[in-house]
Scaffold this active site. Sequence first.
Site, mmCIF file in Angstrom:
data_model
loop_
_atom_site.group_PDB
_atom_site.id
_atom_site.type_symbol
_atom_site.label_atom_id
_atom_site.label_comp_id
_atom_site.label_asym_id
_atom_site.label_seq_id
_atom_site.Cartn_x
_atom_site.Cartn_y
_atom_site.Cartn_z
ATOM 1 C CB CYS A 29 16.648 4.905 15.353
ATOM 2 S SG CYS A 29 17.324 4.913 13.681
ATOM 3 C CG HIS A 75 12.279 3.908 13.809
ATOM 4 N ND1 HIS A 75 12.271 5.069 14.537
ATOM 5 C CD2 HIS A 75 13.319 3.997 12.959
ATOM 6 C CE1 HIS A 75 13.268 5.844 14.133
ATOM 7 N NE2 HIS A 75 13.918 5.217 13.185
ATOM 8 C CD GLU A 102 9.509 4.277 16.696
ATOM 9 O OE1 GLU A 102 10.066 3.217 17.040
ATOM 10 O OE2 GLU A 102 10.118 5.248 16.211
HETATM 11 N N1 GLN Z 1 20.786 9.791 12.599
HETATM 12 C C1 GLN Z 1 20.870 8.383 12.708
HETATM 13 C C2 GLN Z 1 21.098 7.715 11.363
HETATM 14 O O1 GLN Z 1 20.865 8.307 10.347
HETATM 15 C C3 GLN Z 1 19.632 7.805 13.375
HETATM 16 C C4 GLN Z 1 18.365 8.047 12.631
HETATM 17 C C5 GLN Z 1 17.131 7.860 13.468
HETATM 18 O O2 GLN Z 1 17.168 7.918 14.700
HETATM 19 N N2 GLN Z 1 15.987 7.699 12.836
HETATM 20 O O3 GLN Z 1 21.510 6.584 11.300
#
Ligand code: GLN
Length: 540
Positions: free
Chosen positions: A382, A508, A510
């Site tokens: 992410c 994600h 995970e």
């Molecule tokens: N801050 C980033 C976004 O909003 C990544 C978010 C995250 O890592 N869950 O896109």
Amino acid sequence: METKYIFVTGGVVSSLGKGIISSSLACLLKARGLRVTIQKFDPYINIDPGTLNPYEHGECYVTVDGHEADLDLGHYERFTNVHTTRANNVTTGRIYQSVINKERRGDYLGKTVQIIPHITDEIKRNVKLLGNTGKFDYVITEIGGTVGDIESLPFLESVRQLRWELGQNSLCIHLTYMPYLAAAHELKTKPTQHSVKMLQEVGIQPDILILRTEHDIPAQMRRKIAQFCNVEPDAVIQSLDQPTIYQVPVAMHAQHLDEIVLRKTGVTPEGEPHMEPWMNFLDKMNKAEKEVTIGLVGKYVELQDAYKSIDEALFHAAVYNDRRLKLVMIHSEKINDSNAGQLLSPLDGVIVAPGFGQRGIEGKFSALKWCREHDVPTFGICLGMQCMVIEFARNVLGLDDANSTEMNPTTRHNVIDLMEEQKSISNLGGTMRLGAYDCELTPDSRAAKAYGKTLVSERHRHRFELNNDYRQDLERAGLKCVGENPSTHLVEVVELEGKRWYLGTQYHPEYSSTVLSPGPLFVDFIKAAISYHEEKQAAE
Ligand code: GLN
């Protein structure tokens, strides 16, 4: 079979592991062929934990249907291999919101709206929501907080009423703590007795007691607890600290927790639970001797629960690769271009963590630059993937001020930018791109090979995305966009060509790694880390 409801409460102290006990019981019942789900009721006012920072509540877990949930739901999925949904996590805030909406609509016209019966009825309705689908034989409900907290009272009152209404189709498990006084060489039962008394005061008689302890509890002490607490002696179960959480189901089964639960809910236990796949995992875990050392670069490294699902996914992947996981936490505010080599060179692989906001971001760039230049297996998740793109744009494409508009809204090179559908949103709660979306992978990519297929579905939690205006330039220089959403063309996976393993995912992965179904990208990443380790050793 009628749906059975099991309530899990906790007393004496928090952090006793109610989530792990609930998950372990679910794991055992599922291994007996029963259909089980677990839900958590949290007594705080936030609608969901999406707006809580990790200092408050650890990691925010995300369900496939896009609910930002308590991290215990992650355990539920890892132990049962069954997806949870929005219905599996309810807070006081959600309950009140629903009651107040009904009141405004006029549903209670003429009546005074009160905690009892209106709030408790709404809690009871939510407790039964999953059971009423007919999809589950057992619904395990974990009540967050500790008995005696003012805020959990409406939940306990609802449990009391439900126990009365459901009779033998329900059961209450109470988890407490047995302190050990080192000076007296003694385990102490009094806190448990007090905690049960407190539960009895609100009208709940526990059927099973699970005592968290660091020392074996002698049989006569268990009998004493049984006697004082109106519980059968064999229903006083100890929960000794285990080397890993994944041994807890086995420890619970050894004391017949699953059979006791079945019997007390009117079901005759037949045979043994089919725990073979689980035992195979434990066997592999116990036999693994060699280590694989992975560094995690993030800003919440001092918090044990901030990256829970990543820790667990790495652990699963290490076990399936016959390795012990050594996880080194690297504070993103403490790493820079001059110390990156010293901090990162002992590692076999590096994960750059998800996150929000500016703090620690430059450290992530330093770590990524070093890993990219030294060809270390690297996994960006992410925000970690977004940082991969920014670092590459700055140092390879020469766009010095490349950035995400999250960090610098006026950057000239917005390689990461706010998603179109996010631009008009002003509320912060529950408004990110959340939940599972399809991702189509380029057939020859590392990601496709790791998954063994080209269409995958993984969970998201973000507002920003790779800006497709830069896609061609990035790809021409080697950063390939190998995964994209088939309908929106949002980039989901990037891979740097010519490297051992340098891959970032906007999603994600995970969240979907479980004991019986480890995350394919994690398994492949650890495999690459092991080969890298062996190459380094051979060169020494
Ligand atoms: N801050 C980033 C976004 O909003 C990544 C978010 C995250 O890592 N869950 O896109």
